[in-house]
Design a protein around this motif. Structure first.
Motif, PDB file in Angstrom:
ATOM      1  N   HIS A   1      12.957  -1.929  -6.395  1.00 20.96           N
ATOM      2  CA  HIS A   1      12.215  -1.820  -5.147  1.00 20.96           C
ATOM      3  C   HIS A   1      10.707  -1.754  -5.397  1.00 20.96           C
ATOM      4  CE1 HIS A   1      15.567  -1.596  -2.405  1.00 20.96           C
ATOM      5  NE2 HIS A   1      16.123  -0.607  -3.082  1.00 20.96           N
ATOM      6  N   LEU A   2      10.290  -1.056  -6.460  1.00 17.91           N
ATOM      7  CA  LEU A   2       8.868  -0.981  -6.776  1.00 17.91           C
ATOM      8  C   LEU A   2       8.332  -2.352  -7.182  1.00 17.91           C
ATOM      9  CD1 LEU A   2       8.535   2.398  -8.733  1.00 17.91           C
ATOM     10  CD2 LEU A   2       8.011   1.924  -6.339  1.00 17.91           C
TER      11      LEU A   2
ATOM     12  N   HIS B   1       7.896  -4.190  -3.809  1.00 17.54           N
ATOM     13  CA  HIS B   1       6.929  -3.700  -2.823  1.00 17.54           C
ATOM     14  C   HIS B   1       5.619  -3.187  -3.429  1.00 17.54           C
ATOM     15  CE1 HIS B   1       9.935  -4.082   0.326  1.00 17.54           C
ATOM     16  NE2 HIS B   1      10.794  -3.406  -0.427  1.00 17.54           N
ATOM     17  N   ALA B   2       5.615  -2.844  -4.726  1.00 21.98           N
ATOM     18  CA  ALA B   2       4.387  -2.381  -5.386  1.00 21.98           C
ATOM     19  C   ALA B   2       4.353  -2.943  -6.795  1.00 21.98           C
ATOM     20  CB  ALA B   2       4.340  -0.852  -5.413  1.00 21.98           C
TER      21      ALA B   2
ATOM     22  N   LEU C   1       0.607   3.142  -4.036  1.00 20.94           N
ATOM     23  CA  LEU C   1       1.851   3.835  -4.385  1.00 20.94           C
ATOM     24  C   LEU C   1       1.579   5.328  -4.477  1.00 20.94           C
ATOM     25  CD1 LEU C   1       4.799   3.994  -5.371  1.00 20.94           C
ATOM     26  CD2 LEU C   1       3.960   3.482  -7.673  1.00 20.94           C
TER      27      LEU C   1
ATOM     28  N   GLU D   1       0.913  -3.401   2.805  1.00 23.63           N
ATOM     29  CA  GLU D   1       2.076  -2.542   2.570  1.00 23.63           C
ATOM     30  C   GLU D   1       1.741  -1.444   1.577  1.00 23.63           C
ATOM     31  OE1 GLU D   1       6.650  -3.801   2.416  1.00 23.63           O
ATOM     32  OE2 GLU D   1       5.561  -4.394   0.621  1.00 23.63           O
ATOM     33  N   ARG D   2       2.309  -0.263   1.835  1.00 18.51           N
ATOM     34  CA  ARG D   2       2.176   0.832   0.871  1.00 18.51           C
ATOM     35  C   ARG D   2       3.561   1.433   0.632  1.00 18.51           C
ATOM     36  NH1 ARG D   2      -1.238   4.286   0.900  1.00 18.51           N
ATOM     37  NH2 ARG D   2      -0.170   6.226   0.453  1.00 18.51           N
ATOM     38  N   VAL D   3       3.708   2.093  -0.505  1.00 17.53           N
ATOM     39  CA  VAL D   3       4.995   2.660  -0.894  1.00 17.53           C
ATOM     40  C   VAL D   3       4.825   4.156  -1.143  1.00 17.53           C
ATOM     41  CG1 VAL D   3       6.882   2.614  -2.574  1.00 17.53           C
ATOM     42  CG2 VAL D   3       5.722   0.481  -1.944  1.00 17.53           C
TER      43      VAL D   3
ATOM     44  N   THR E   1       4.890   0.652   5.798  1.00 14.62           N
ATOM     45  CA  THR E   1       5.171   1.619   4.734  1.00 14.62           C
ATOM     46  C   THR E   1       6.628   1.535   4.306  1.00 14.62           C
ATOM     47  OG1 THR E   1       3.464   3.170   5.475  1.00 14.62           O
ATOM     48  CG2 THR E   1       5.233   4.075   4.120  1.00 14.62           C
ATOM     49  N   VAL E   2       6.850   1.597   2.993  1.00 14.60           N
ATOM     50  CA  VAL E   2       8.198   1.703   2.438  1.00 14.60           C
ATOM     51  C   VAL E   2       8.345   3.118   1.895  1.00 14.60           C
ATOM     52  CG1 VAL E   2       9.860   0.841   0.750  1.00 14.60           C
ATOM     53  CG2 VAL E   2       8.226  -0.742   1.817  1.00 14.60           C
TER      54      VAL E   2
ATOM     55  N   ILE F   1      10.668   5.707   0.070  1.00 18.53           N
ATOM     56  CA  ILE F   1      11.862   5.740  -0.780  1.00 18.53           C
ATOM     57  C   ILE F   1      12.186   7.187  -1.110  1.00 18.53           C
ATOM     58  CG2 ILE F   1      12.896   5.024  -2.963  1.00 18.53           C
ATOM     59  CD1 ILE F   1      10.966   2.666  -3.023  1.00 18.53           C
TER      60      ILE F   1
END
Length: 343
Positions: A20-21, A24-25, A36, A62-64, A120-121, A123
């Motif tokens: 996932h990282l 998305h990052a 992140l 997008e940010r995580v 935003t993601v 997790i």
């Protein structure tokens, strides 16, 4: 977007997080680290989490946000007892107060789950099982997706081993597959064993039951670890004694080399993370090593410089090649290498 990663199989959970990282990052993104944010949930509040998930990404859409241990933080408490072993009125009051506080925090976090913006993601990471009746888990499932990772068994486990072996560039016979699956059910331990076996048979080689008998990695790993511990202390006599203990018990030097090479590579990984100031609690996730192996290796890695570990690793590769081509006597050369490790 809300993603919850849970399950008793820690290696699969860690791999899912990395996947996932990467999506998305990505590390190659120059703003990946800036966008992140990571939290240890032990003292996190709903307001802090809300601010993090609602912040705008820096030069990115997008940010995580990764939060570890939030669901397991609210699992219900044990009764508080007095010093005499019996519950006191004061202890009961503390317990009731704590329960009310936990309920309020749980509700607060659940509300945040429903307010995560598309940019935003979030997790939620749990390295272990979570009570299925957890109010937070139910809230996470309502507002996002839950990915659960259980340990494969039987034929699924053998397929996992075979696939991992192919990834390491080796083949594994059906007999060896069955033996590995029956002996080691923990995926991290299996991954470690396969890494070391790949060093022994070489790329394109085949692991069969004979190779497993010759190597017996699981039983030798602790002995080799003790040898490197002595080397880290610059205890030449102790390191040689541990080496001779292995050879005197019938272990061939050719069987010690790949285990030692794997141990040195592990120390290199940990030393690199120490140099980059990676917190110890994140080292397992970053390296793919088990928490247990990281904890065992940190103290050793602190006593070697990266330059020294690279020197040892180069010496191991040269010795392995020399032994396999008949240009060196394994036992004498291994003695020399261990002495050099201690210098």
């Amino acid at each position: 977007m809300l993603i919850t990663l849970i399950g008793p199989e820690r290696l699969l959970v860690a791999q899912a997080l990395q996947k996932h990282l990467a999506k998305h990052a990505p590390a190659e993104d120059s703003f990946g680290d800036v966008n992140l944010t990571r939290f240890d949930a032990a003292h996190l509040t709903p307001d802090e989490l809300a601010r993090a998930v609602q912040s705008i990404g820096f030069f990115d859409d997008e940010r995580v946000v990764v939060v570890e241990g939030l669901l397991s933080r609210f699992t219900g408490g044990k009764s508080v007892e007095g010093e005499d072993g019996g519950s006191t009125e004061k202890a009961e009051a503390v317990s009731r107060g704590k329960s009310k506080a936990d309920a309020g925090l749980t509700e607060g976090f659940a509300q945040v789950f429903g307010l995560v913006p598309d940019s935003t993601v979030l997790i939620l990471l749990e390295r272990g099982s979570v009570n299925k009746n957890s109010a937070l888990l139910k809230a996470a499932a309502r507002h996002g997706k839950v990915e659960e990772f259980k340990s494969p068994v039987g034929g699924m486990l053998e397929r996992w081993i075979a696939e991992r072996g192919r990834g390491a560039g080796i083949k594994i016979t059906p007999g060896a597959l069955s033996a590995l699956a029956a002996t080691l059910s923990d995926l991290q331990m299996l991954a470690n064993e396969l890494d070391k076996l790949s060093l022994y048979v070489g790329e394109g080689g085949t692991v069969d039951e004979k190779a497993l008998r010759q190597m017996s990695f699981a039983s030798r790993q602790d002995d080799v670890f003790e040898m490197t511990s002595a080397a880290a202390r610059r205890d030449t006599r102790g390191a040689l004694q541990q080496l001779h203990k292995l050879t005197d018990s019938g272990t061939q030097p050719e069987g010690i080399l790949p285990v030692l090479a794997w141990q040195v590579r592990t120390l290199m990984q940990v030393r690199d993370m120490l140099d980059r100031r990676v917190p110890e609690y994140r080292m397992a996730e970053k390296s793919g090593l088990s928490d247990y192996m990281v904890q065992k290796s940190v103290s050793q890695a602190r006593q070697f410089s990266m330059k020294k570990l690279l020197q040892i690793h180069t010496g191991l590769l040269e010795l392995d090649h020399a032994v396999k081509t008949g240009r060196a006597q394994a036992e004498l050369s291994l003695d020399t290498l261990v002495v050099e490790m201690c210098q």
